[in-house]
Design an enzyme around this catalytic site. Sequence first.
Site, short mmCIF file in Angstrom:
data_model
loop_
_atom_site.label_atom_id
_atom_site.label_comp_id
_atom_site.label_asym_id
_atom_site.label_seq_id
_atom_site.Cartn_x
_atom_site.Cartn_y
_atom_site.Cartn_z
CB SER A 31 -4.38 -9.79 -13.54
OG SER A 31 -4.27 -9.36 -14.88
CB ALA A 43 -0.95 0.00 1.20
CG ASN A 44 4.93 0.95 -1.11
OD1 ASN A 44 4.39 -0.15 -1.19
ND2 ASN A 44 5.97 1.29 -1.86
CB THR A 45 3.30 2.82 -4.81
OG1 THR A 45 3.23 3.56 -6.04
CG2 THR A 45 3.49 1.35 -5.13
CE1 TYR A 99 0.87 -9.84 -12.57
CE2 TYR A 99 -0.30 -10.01 -14.66
CZ TYR A 99 -0.18 -9.48 -13.39
OH TYR A 99 -1.14 -8.60 -12.92
#
Length: 316
Positions: free
Chosen positions: A175, A47-49, A200
């Site tokens: 995703s 949650a820093n970005t 991914y």
Amino acid sequence: MFGVLVLLASFVFLLVLAAPYIRKALSKGVCTSTVQLPGKVVIVTGANTGIGKETAKDLAQRGARVYIACRDLQKGELAASEIRAKTGNQQVLVRKLDLADTKSIRTFAEAFLAEEKQLHILINNAGVMMCPYSKTADGFEMHIGVNHLGHFLLTHLLLDRLKESAPSRVINLSSLAFHLGRIHFYNLHGEKFYNRGLAYCHSKLANVLFTQELARRLKGTGVTTYSVHPGTVNSELFRHSTCMKLLLKLFSSFSKTPQEGAQTSLYCALTEGLEPLSGKHFSECSPAWISSRGRNMTTARRLWDVSCNLLGIQQD
């Protein structure tokens, strides 16, 4: 030839003009919940970005005590300071969590459980995308290690606290790419063959399968879980791919902002009456179609067992 170039230029020009309207049409999902969260405890990984930061900000605005769990404490503190200033909520805390290291995950969980007696919302938001081939501290391929196994272990370690705090929720960011994924149990860590784009996709499929199996196992506990497709968001997730960064820059008018990308996570975390849909996949704040690979419960159960074995988790 000149006429073709004129037509192409005209098309591009019209596309650029229409881009904001196309994006608005595609980004129709908005969380409209008015639920407030005073006294509630939330963890948002990464949650820093980006999406995680916007998710944490919204939850803090609603009065929750929010833990920003991230690898880079300096960036985490900057994000927390900004969120505190914008929301007026001083209960935004930063704790170190490196999902590529099970020791860090266990240390984080142990410290959190000693600090907090409740946990109402766990948002497994952090992730890596299109990394060059590498392994985590425990020898797991980086995508499956961080995106799936790291969050699998974190959720396991916090599960009793989630049950004690029920009703509670677990949100797993996946995703649309999961549709291209496969779970190759004989090549889970990419040692036989490796493609970073597909790696991914495989990890995002694992998120969807994990969510469904977790929902099955949690039935009747008051803990519900949902997987989420946030949309194509302009964020740091693309930092390992020069090609993807270029494409995102060229078509930035069509991509979502992090705030727009956070809407489905918030919808699944906050919407009342969503409990009967536990285990479902969501996109644009609505249940989304899951391909047959994402609905294969035999694979989901095997993935659960393999994950427990890799992480040294004793099953009941």
